[in-house]
Design an enzyme around this catalytic site. Structure first.
Site, mmCIF file in Angstrom:
data_model
loop_
_atom_site.group_PDB
_atom_site.id
_atom_site.type_symbol
_atom_site.label_atom_id
_atom_site.label_comp_id
_atom_site.label_asym_id
_atom_site.label_seq_id
_atom_site.Cartn_x
_atom_site.Cartn_y
_atom_site.Cartn_z
ATOM 1 N N LYS A 1 1.633 91.397 112.122
ATOM 2 C CA LYS A 1 1.588 91.054 110.698
ATOM 3 C C LYS A 1 2.356 92.102 109.893
ATOM 4 O O LYS A 1 2.488 93.249 110.334
ATOM 5 C CB LYS A 1 0.124 91.066 110.217
ATOM 6 C CG LYS A 1 -0.700 89.885 110.678
ATOM 7 C CD LYS A 1 -2.118 89.975 110.126
ATOM 8 C CE LYS A 1 -2.974 88.823 110.581
ATOM 9 N NZ LYS A 1 -2.553 87.513 110.057
ATOM 10 N N ARG B 1 -8.221 80.842 117.176
ATOM 11 C CA ARG B 1 -8.475 79.564 117.858
ATOM 12 C C ARG B 1 -8.612 79.760 119.365
ATOM 13 O O ARG B 1 -9.236 78.956 120.043
ATOM 14 C CB ARG B 1 -7.385 78.545 117.483
ATOM 15 C CG ARG B 1 -6.010 78.903 117.894
ATOM 16 C CD ARG B 1 -4.943 78.108 117.117
ATOM 17 N NE ARG B 1 -4.715 78.634 115.781
ATOM 18 C CZ ARG B 1 -3.862 78.113 114.910
ATOM 19 N NH1 ARG B 1 -3.152 77.044 115.221
ATOM 20 N NH2 ARG B 1 -3.703 78.662 113.722
HETATM 21 N N1 BES Z 1 -6.853 85.978 110.615
HETATM 22 C C1 BES Z 1 -5.706 85.246 110.315
HETATM 23 C C2 BES Z 1 -5.867 84.284 109.135
HETATM 24 C C3 BES Z 1 -6.156 84.894 107.802
HETATM 25 C C4 BES Z 1 -5.141 85.151 106.923
HETATM 26 C C5 BES Z 1 -7.447 85.127 107.403
HETATM 27 C C6 BES Z 1 -5.419 85.675 105.678
HETATM 28 C C7 BES Z 1 -7.720 85.648 106.154
HETATM 29 C C8 BES Z 1 -6.713 85.915 105.291
HETATM 30 C C9 BES Z 1 -5.294 84.417 111.529
HETATM 31 O O1 BES Z 1 -5.581 84.974 112.746
HETATM 32 C C10 BES Z 1 -3.812 84.240 111.435
HETATM 33 O O2 BES Z 1 -3.126 85.214 111.399
HETATM 34 N N2 BES Z 1 -3.366 83.000 111.382
HETATM 35 C C11 BES Z 1 -1.986 82.725 111.250
HETATM 36 C C12 BES Z 1 -1.708 81.475 112.035
HETATM 37 C C13 BES Z 1 -0.244 81.155 112.167
HETATM 38 C C14 BES Z 1 0.426 82.199 113.027
HETATM 39 C C15 BES Z 1 -0.108 79.780 112.790
HETATM 40 C C16 BES Z 1 -1.655 82.516 109.778
HETATM 41 O O3 BES Z 1 -2.479 81.960 109.064
HETATM 42 O O4 BES Z 1 -0.593 82.942 109.352
HETATM 43 ZN ZN ZN Z 2 -4.123 86.330 113.477
#
Ligand code: BES
Ligand code: ZN
Ligand code: ZN
Length: 517
Positions: free
Chosen positions: A288, A362
């Site tokens: 990230k 997931r």
């Molecule tokens: N934990 C994150 C989602 C999240 C983002 C929670 C902001 C709370 C606040 C999750 O694991 C994630 O990073 N999801 C990705 C999925 C994508 C790579 C398909 C996302 O939402 O960008």
């Molecule tokens: Zn994530």
């Protein structure tokens, strides 16, 4: 022995010293008082006190009414009076809005309750700013909502600061409605437990620390069993998707399993709660951006809210069986981490191509959901900070609910109208399924093939591939994970939402004799 002792306490005042006489058995400390007041319907006329306000006004010979003449106090606005009565050095009057506010069916919540929560929170914080250690609170006609406003409104994560906010203990003003007050305190303390776990830094709340904290909270209940399953157990369960995420971190994973047996029969089919427990989500190899990454210490919000809901259900002695499952690990980049394109095998044998290592939630949930079916549940409800897309869709207004059961939806929805911690139904169309099953190397891809489009829905469609139960709901809580200033009775920080809705939902399910309809 009859209590004859009088204890003298010396309590430091800002400038002077006072002697407070405390009679044992009748705990009294220097107390503030928070009283609600309605705005009059036509923005004019005499102030409309609550019952407690009226009684206090009589006690001070109508002085309060005199002081409050003029335009009515607007919703959430306060006036503070010092020296009106010897028992209450400071009295905060706070606007409650209109008197007969009830369920607002545009807003999908009970506006009267929300007004009380918000008003009481503001009033209690003013007392806290004055460094007064106790506050008596007007029940405002709904002692549960008033207690929630007080306990939620005063909460702050202070643990690691040398300079802490003064502790203020809220108490019910008067003796009516004490049961409802206590219920509100218990609901709010449940949410505060989730807030605490989510706010705490990831080096304090590791998977094992999370599990131990919850175990400690449940230790005193004889009808609760907690299993802290280690990595070797996770491996024997063939939870290959969960393990593939966990192995990227030096911190060992834990599978937390809670059995609360409050039902009439220990073998009554349970409600199973499942929570995503990523104690830190760096994104893994699909790292990230660094800005805001610290918020990913709350990526165990699903585990925090479901486990806190079970702690609360136990405290309320709810008459049903609940099983809580929380796969806990970190998502880190390392030489052992998942790489984009890796294929892993979940507990039910389905293979998953990990196209983005940041879509890790997931993977944990896939295995935990498979495991949940072992308990022949009457319903499975999972909560997860699953997708940024959920935040884009609804922001912090409501938790997104994806469910295959209108029965489950109705219970969740009705619970949320009462708690004010709202839910909104989202689709589980076949349309999205195709976007996760069309995958070059495996049965499923962990991201939708049109990348960002409908991201919350493709994540839900992915989870559905691991569910055969006919009453399942997935709650995507990414949008409600934290609070800036949207919910007026929560300070800025991790929100612990929707713990109270989960508790209220469980309470409703315990009253519903239809097991599977
Ligand atoms: N934990 C994150 C989602 C999240 C983002 C929670 C902001 C709370 C606040 C999750 O694991 C994630 O990073 N999801 C990705 C999925 C994508 C790579 C398909 C996302 O939402 O960008
Ligand atoms: Zn994530
Ligand atoms: Zn995550």
């Amino acid at each position: 022995m009859i209590i004859t002792l009088v204890i003298l306490y010396l309590i430091p005042f800002p400038r002077s010293k006072v002697v407070v006489v405390v009679y044992p058995g009748l705990p009294k400390c220097r107390s503030g008082l928070v009283l609600g007041i309605y705005s009059s319907e036509k923005d004019e006329g005499a102030a409309q006190f609550t019952r407690a306000g009226d009684a206090f006004d009589r006690l001070v010979s109508g002085k309060l009414r005199e002081l409050l003449c003029g335009p009515p106090l607007k919703k959430g606005k306060t006036r503070i009076f010092h020296g009106l009565h010897q028992d209450f050095p400071s009295v905060v009057i706070v606007g409650l809005g209109k008197k007969n506010a009830g369920v607002n069916d545009q807003e999908n919540w009970n506006e009267g309750k929300e007004n009380i929560r918000a008003a009481v929170a503001v009033g209690c914080r003013q007392i806290q700013d004055l460094e007064i250690p106790c506050v008596e609170v007007d029940p405002c006609g709904d002692a549960q909502a008033a207690a929630e406003g007080a306990v939620l409104g005063l909460h702050e994560y202070n643990e690691l600061k040398q300079k802490k906010k003064p502790v203020v203990t809220p108490q019910l003003h008067g003796s009516a409605e004490s049961e409802a007050w206590q219920k509100g305190v218990t609901y709010a303390e449940g949410q505060n437990l989730a807030r605490y776990l989510m706010e705490a830094p990831a080096n304090y709340i590791t998977p094992i620390k999370f599990a131990e904290h919850i175990e400690q909270k449940l230790r005193s209940f004889s009808n609760v069993k907690v299993h802290i399953r280690p990595e070797s157990w996770i491996a024997t369960q063939e939870m290959g998707a969960f393990l593939s995420v966990a192995k990227g971190s030096a911190e060992p994973p834990i599978f937390l399993e809670i059995h609360y047996l409050g039902g009439a029969n220990t073998n009554d089919s349970p409600l199973v709660f499942v929570g995503k427990g990523v104690t830190f989500d760096s994104g893994g190899i699909s790292l990230k951006p660094s800005s805001g990454m610290d918020a990913m210490r709350a990526d165990m919000g699903g585990a925090a809210t479901v486990c806190s809901a079970i702690v609360t259900a136990a405290a309320l002695n709810l008459p049903l069986n609940i099983i809580g499952l929380a796969p806990l690990c970190e998502n880190m980049p390392s030489g052992k981490a998942n790489k984009p394109g890796d294929v892993v095998r979940a507990k039910n044998g389905k293979t998953i191509q990990v196209d983005n290592t940041d879509a890790e939630g997931r993977l944990l949930l896939a295995d935990a959901l498979c495991y949940a079916h072992n308990f022949k549940p009457r319903a499975i409800v999972n909560a997860a900070t699953l997708t940024g897309a959920m935040d884009v869709a609804l922001g912090s207004a409501a938790t997104g609910v994806f469910t295959n059961s209108s029965w489950l939806w109705t219970h969740l929805y009705e619970a949320s109208v009462l708690t004010g911690d709202r839910v909104w139904r989202m689709p589980l169309f076949e349309h999205y399924k195709k976007q996760v099953t069309d995958c070059p190397l495996a049965d499923l891809s962990n991201i939708g093939k049109y990348s960002r489009a409908g991201g919350a829905c493709t994540a839900a469609a992915f989870l559905k591939e691991f569910v055969t139960a006919s009453h399942w709901a997935h709650l995507d809580i990414a949008g409600v994970m934290s609070n800036k200033d949207e919910v007026p009775y929560l300070r800025k920080g991790m929100a612990g939402r929707p713990t109270r809705t989960l508790v209220e939902f469980a309470a409703r399910l315990s009253q519903d004799s239809h097991n599977t309809k």
